[in-house]
Design a protein around this motif. Structure first.
Motif, short mmCIF file in Angstrom:
data_model
loop_
_atom_site.label_atom_id
_atom_site.label_comp_id
_atom_site.label_asym_id
_atom_site.label_seq_id
_atom_site.Cartn_x
_atom_site.Cartn_y
_atom_site.Cartn_z
N UNK A 72 6.99 80.47 71.61
CA UNK A 72 6.55 79.19 72.20
C UNK A 72 7.41 78.02 71.72
N UNK A 73 8.68 78.09 72.06
CA UNK A 73 9.64 77.07 71.62
C UNK A 73 9.82 76.05 72.75
N UNK A 74 9.79 74.78 72.38
CA UNK A 74 9.96 73.69 73.33
C UNK A 74 11.12 72.81 72.88
N UNK A 75 12.01 72.46 73.78
CA UNK A 75 13.13 71.57 73.49
C UNK A 75 12.98 70.34 74.38
N UNK A 76 13.00 69.17 73.76
CA UNK A 76 12.80 67.93 74.50
C UNK A 76 13.96 66.97 74.26
N UNK A 77 14.23 66.19 75.28
CA UNK A 77 15.16 65.08 75.10
C UNK A 77 14.43 63.99 74.31
N UNK A 78 14.91 63.65 73.11
CA UNK A 78 14.16 62.69 72.30
C UNK A 78 14.10 61.30 72.91
N UNK A 79 14.99 61.01 73.87
CA UNK A 79 14.98 59.68 74.49
C UNK A 79 14.21 59.67 75.81
N UNK A 80 13.70 60.83 76.23
CA UNK A 80 12.87 60.90 77.44
C UNK A 80 11.44 61.18 77.02
N UNK A 81 10.64 60.14 77.01
CA UNK A 81 9.27 60.27 76.51
C UNK A 81 8.32 60.80 77.57
N UNK A 82 8.74 60.81 78.85
CA UNK A 82 7.87 61.27 79.92
C UNK A 82 8.52 62.46 80.63
#
Length: 630
Positions: A72-82
């Motif tokens: 259950x790994x999630x990768x997010x753009x830290x500058x995209x909050x939505x």
């Protein structure tokens, strides 16, 4: 030399087994799962510049290899909050160096990402965003990206990469991945599924490659791509690039360079092979394509372009075994601005089937059941086209042409297909067809054909009159216009004019004396009765007004040395029925002036002997019956 005695050998083996067993028992305590999770998250962050989250503790396995997995790994753009995260994966597995782990270090040799789901704005834009994110991130990958960006700023045309350090990146294997993205330009959502392959980038200073396969629009596609200066590409510069794509609808090869920064520029050589161009366009969903078939296609060209425009220079292509050379420029459709797909260019063919070209743009009648289907005019608003075509030899149905200059234009709800000049029927011909979708009038069509110094026998055969006419050369003009929803009913609702004028010649199987004799005596007879006679003539002229599929004769005359045939009545164009009255006026010789008559005496009016008759039946089997004779 020292030799182990059997007793010493056994003791040594037992000692080594004891040590190995101790290491295996101690491994779980020697290798910290917290360290591995932290190191794994940090390494992925270094790869992408994005933040990494894992909801499950790492699981460590020592057999058959030393691996760690995290679920259950999630990768997010830290500058995209939505919005949705960049990636969600069911599991990530890494192969570890056991020796490094025992020394308190964590080194990955290969990473496997299982069932990841990527969400992109669009592939190139998202790849450029990763480069920007890496430049802002900490870690060794972020450092080298910033160094590469500095080299580009210092010399955009030729960055000096010798000052940029090199860092290990590794190998990433994808299993059953899915990518959801929005198409460039029109914003339509797309999905590529069942992606399996290997991304290999041993050192950031070297080549990065991806080899794998995926399913797109229901077709399995194999991909083999590489960028020799991948770091420069991520940093906003240009890199040599190779892409090979193979699927049932299309085989594609690109060899050149690309830039994925704001300019999104690429140039190089492009090769395409398709068993069906129409099928390829449908598969790629570039545009709505009419239902008419279009055949095999190959292309080789020098290509330059961006995300919105592609230009093909020095193009050599083959369409349905018709080779061509030229230049084509394609502007991709843009839903945001309402700009449809645009195609502009010139193509020169040695031989060409005009139908194969134009049927790829609009539906054409083919004599099958499809000819009774409604004409799909959606392409009139989905395509801007300005294509100029020339051919040394061409065919249009069963008509052969040479030295053809033609254009195809589609713009603002109107399509125009024009043959400006060509040689056919032993003369010169020109023609055009227009199809328009007008708000008030609906779908309308207009056909114009003109022939100069053309052979009457070929024209008669084209009009379904058989091989009866062998006239001298002449002129032909046809204009038809009217509402058109189906090809099968177009002629029955058309309005227009038809005119023909031909010089001296003859009409096969027509005996004038026999015709006049039968017109006076027989009730009716067929003009198809076999005879070896010919009707010679000096001139044939015809003018007709066409309305609702019926041609009303305005002028219709055949002249020869014996007299003049004049016709009046109607001809139905769909059923080919005839309802005509005919009159043959034979001049009566006037007596010579009497001896002694004054020279200025008025000449008597010419006298004619008239034979009138009715013509019925059909074009190819006419019948004649008398009306009155004098």
């Amino acid at each position: 030399m020292f030799w182990l005695r059997p007793r010493n050998l056994l003791a040594t083996i037992l000692l080594l087994a004891f040590i190995a067993g101790g290491i295996l028992v101690a491994l779980p305590s020697l290798v910290s799962t917290d360290l591995i999770r932290e190191r794994l998250a940090q390494e992925i962050s270094n790869w992408t510049g994005y933040s990494v989250e894992a909801s499950q503790e790492p699981h460590i396995s020592f057999f058959p290899t030393f691996t760690a997995s995290m679920g259950n790994v999630t990768i997010r753009n830290p500058w995209a909050t939505e919005g949705q995260p960049f990636m969600q994966a069911e599991r990530i597995e890494v192969d570890l160096s056991l020796l490094s782990a025992l020394m308190g270090k964590t080194e990955f040799t290969e990473t496997k990402i299982i069932r990841p789901r990527f969400v992109l704005d669009e592939p190139i834009k998202s790849l450029a965003d990763i480069g920007e994110a890496l430049a802002r991130s900490d870690g060794r990958i972020g450092d080298v990206v910033r160094e590469a960006k500095a080299a580009i700023v210092a010399n955009p045309a030729k960055p000096d990469m010798s000052t940029v350090s090199s860092q290990p990146f590794g190998r990433v294997r994808l299993e059953d991945a899915m990518v959801t993205f929005k198409r460039p330009i029109n914003g339509a959502e797309e999905q590529i599924s069942s992606i399996s392959g290997v991304f290999d980038w041993p050192q950031t200073s070297g080549i990065a490659s991806f080899q794998g396969k995926a399913i797109w629009h229901g077709e399995e596609t194999e991909i083999d791509s590489s960028a020799s200066k991948a770091l420069l590409l991520l940093a906003g510069g240009s890199s040599p690039m190779q892409i090979n794509l193979s699927s049932t609808p299309l085989t594609l090869s690109f060899n050149g360079s690309a830039n994925i920064a704001k300019d999104r520029f690429f140039e190089g050589t492009l090769s395409l092979t398709s068993p069906s161009l129409r099928r390829t366009l449908e598969w790629s969903r570039m545009a709505e394509i009419p239902t008419a078939p279009i055949g095999s296609f190959t292309l080789d060209a020098s290509v330059t372009g961006s995300s919105s425009r592609v230009k093909l220079d020095n193009l050599t292509a083959t369409l349905n075994d018709n080779p061509a050379k030229g230049v084509i420029e394609i502007t991709l459709n843009n839903a945001a601005t309402g700009t449809p797909l645009g195609i502009n260019g010139t193509l020169a063919f040695e031989t060409l089937d005009l139908r194969s070209v134009f049927s790829g743009i609009m539906p054409l009648p083919d004599g099958s059941a499809n000819s009774d289907a409604e004409i799909n005019t959606a392409f009139l608003k989905q395509l801007n086209l300005d294509l100029r075509v020339s051919a040394q030899k061409a065919t249009a149905g069963n008509v052969s042409l040479t030295k053809v200059a033609a254009t195809a234009q589609v713009r603002n709800g109107r399509a125009i297909f024009d043959i400006g000049d060509a040689t056919a029927f032993d003369g010169s011909v020109a023609g055009s067809f227009q199809l328009a979708d007008e708000p008030e009038a609906g779908t309308t069509g207009e056909l114009r054909l003109n022939g100069t110094d053309v052979n009457s026998a070929s024209i008669a055969s084209l009009l379904g009159l058989g091989n009866r006419f062998e006239l001298g050369k002449g002129t032909v003009s046809l204009v038809l216009k009217g509402p058109i929803t189906r090809w099968s009913t177009a002629l029955s609702s058309a309005k227009g004019t038809l005119s023909m004028r031909f010089g001296n010649g003859q009409i096969r199987s027509l005996d004038l004396n026999r015709l006049l004799s039968k017109a006076k005596t027989d009730r009716f007879f067929s003009l198809n009765e076999k005879t070896d006679a010919w009707l010679s003539l000096d001139r044939l002229e015809l003018k007709a007004n066409i309305m609702d599929g019926v041609a009303a004769l305005e002028t219709a005359q055949i002249q020869n040395k014996l007299g003049t045939f004049t016709f009046a009545g109607i001809v139905t164009l769909v059923s080919k029925s005839l309802a005509l009255t005919g009159d043959f006026a034979a001049p009566i010789a006037t007596p010579a002036p009497a001896e002694g008559a004054p020279a200025d005496a008025p000449k008597p009016e010419p006298m004619f002997n008239h034979t009138r008759f009715f013509i019925g039946g059909s074009w190819d089997n006419p019948f004649i019956s008398p009306i009155i004779s004098q």
